[in-house]
Motif scaffolding. Structure first.
Motif, PDB file in Angstrom:
ATOM      1  N   GLU A   1       2.342   5.906  -7.288  1.00  0.00           N
ATOM      2  CA  GLU A   1       1.179   6.408  -8.029  1.00  0.00           C
ATOM      3  C   GLU A   1       1.097   7.924  -7.933  1.00  0.00           C
ATOM      4  N   PHE A   2       1.464   8.468  -6.790  1.00  0.00           N
ATOM      5  CA  PHE A   2       1.467   9.926  -6.636  1.00  0.00           C
ATOM      6  C   PHE A   2       2.528  10.558  -7.536  1.00  0.00           C
TER       7      PHE A   2
ATOM      8  N   LYS B   1       0.814  -1.216   0.000  1.00  0.00           N
ATOM      9  CA  LYS B   1       0.000   0.000   0.000  1.00  0.00           C
ATOM     10  C   LYS B   1       0.848   1.267   0.000  1.00  0.00           C
ATOM     11  N   ASP B   2       1.822   1.343   0.874  1.00  0.00           N
ATOM     12  CA  ASP B   2       2.644   2.553   0.976  1.00  0.00           C
ATOM     13  C   ASP B   2       3.449   2.789  -0.292  1.00  0.00           C
TER      14      ASP B   2
ATOM     15  N   ASP C   1       9.685  -3.452  -8.871  1.00  0.00           N
ATOM     16  CA  ASP C   1      10.287  -3.697  -7.556  1.00  0.00           C
ATOM     17  C   ASP C   1      10.015  -5.124  -7.077  1.00  0.00           C
ATOM     18  N   VAL C   2       8.783  -5.593  -7.286  1.00  0.00           N
ATOM     19  CA  VAL C   2       8.421  -6.953  -6.872  1.00  0.00           C
ATOM     20  C   VAL C   2       9.253  -7.975  -7.658  1.00  0.00           C
ATOM     21  N   LEU C   3       9.378  -7.745  -8.965  1.00  0.00           N
ATOM     22  CA  LEU C   3      10.174  -8.654  -9.795  1.00  0.00           C
ATOM     23  C   LEU C   3      11.651  -8.619  -9.402  1.00  0.00           C
ATOM     24  N   THR C   4      12.150  -7.447  -9.075  1.00  0.00           N
ATOM     25  CA  THR C   4      13.546  -7.330  -8.655  1.00  0.00           C
ATOM     26  C   THR C   4      13.779  -8.092  -7.354  1.00  0.00           C
ATOM     27  N   ASP C   5      12.838  -7.980  -6.429  1.00  0.00           N
ATOM     28  CA  ASP C   5      12.943  -8.739  -5.175  1.00  0.00           C
ATOM     29  C   ASP C   5      12.940 -10.242  -5.455  1.00  0.00           C
ATOM     30  N   ALA C   6      12.057 -10.683  -6.340  1.00  0.00           N
ATOM     31  CA  ALA C   6      11.993 -12.104  -6.687  1.00  0.00           C
ATOM     32  C   ALA C   6      13.283 -12.555  -7.355  1.00  0.00           C
TER      33      ALA C   6
ATOM     34  N   GLY D   1       2.877   4.090 -11.868  1.00  0.00           N
ATOM     35  CA  GLY D   1       3.193   3.782 -10.477  1.00  0.00           C
ATOM     36  C   GLY D   1       3.048   2.302 -10.178  1.00  0.00           C
ATOM     37  N   ARG D   2       1.981   1.699 -10.682  1.00  0.00           N
ATOM     38  CA  ARG D   2       1.785   0.265 -10.462  1.00  0.00           C
ATOM     39  C   ARG D   2       2.827  -0.552 -11.203  1.00  0.00           C
TER      40      ARG D   2
END
Length: 97
Positions: free
Chosen positions: A15-16, A8-9, A30-35, A23-24
């Motif tokens: 998005e802002f 959420k944060d 970021d999620v893919l980089t973490d994975a 933004g999404r």
């Protein structure tokens, strides 16, 4: 739980800064980089029998897929930015007339 709740944060921040779509996509990167980092760490322990300096073949395929997804998302973000910039330029030109 939903990714919209879990991140959420991050989503609100990006998005802002970039708008909802970009933004999404940025959070997706970021999620893919973490994975990718997690798979890379796992690859240290699951090495290929043929070539011990490389991860196992299945991990190589997963890493390639994640990198390909990141490249596609990056190109989509760039296309959205170009379209937005072109719309702003057209709007500024029509306002100037």
């Amino acid at each position: 739980m939903s990714v919209f709740w879990d991140r959420k944060d991050e989503l609100e921040k990006y998005e802002f800064m970039m708008g909802a779509e970009r933004g999404r996509l940025a959070v997706s990167l970021d999620v893919l980089t973490d994975a990718l980092a997690l798979v890379g760490q796992h690859g240290v322990y699951c090495v290929s029998n043929r070539n011990p300096s490389k991860p196992a073949l299945d991990l190589q395929a997963v890493m390639r897929g994640i990198n390909d997804a990141k490249e596609l998302i990056g190109s989509a973000m760039e296309e959205i930015r170009k379209r937005r910039d072109a719309e702003r330029a057209a709007s500024a030109a029509s306002d100037a007339v």
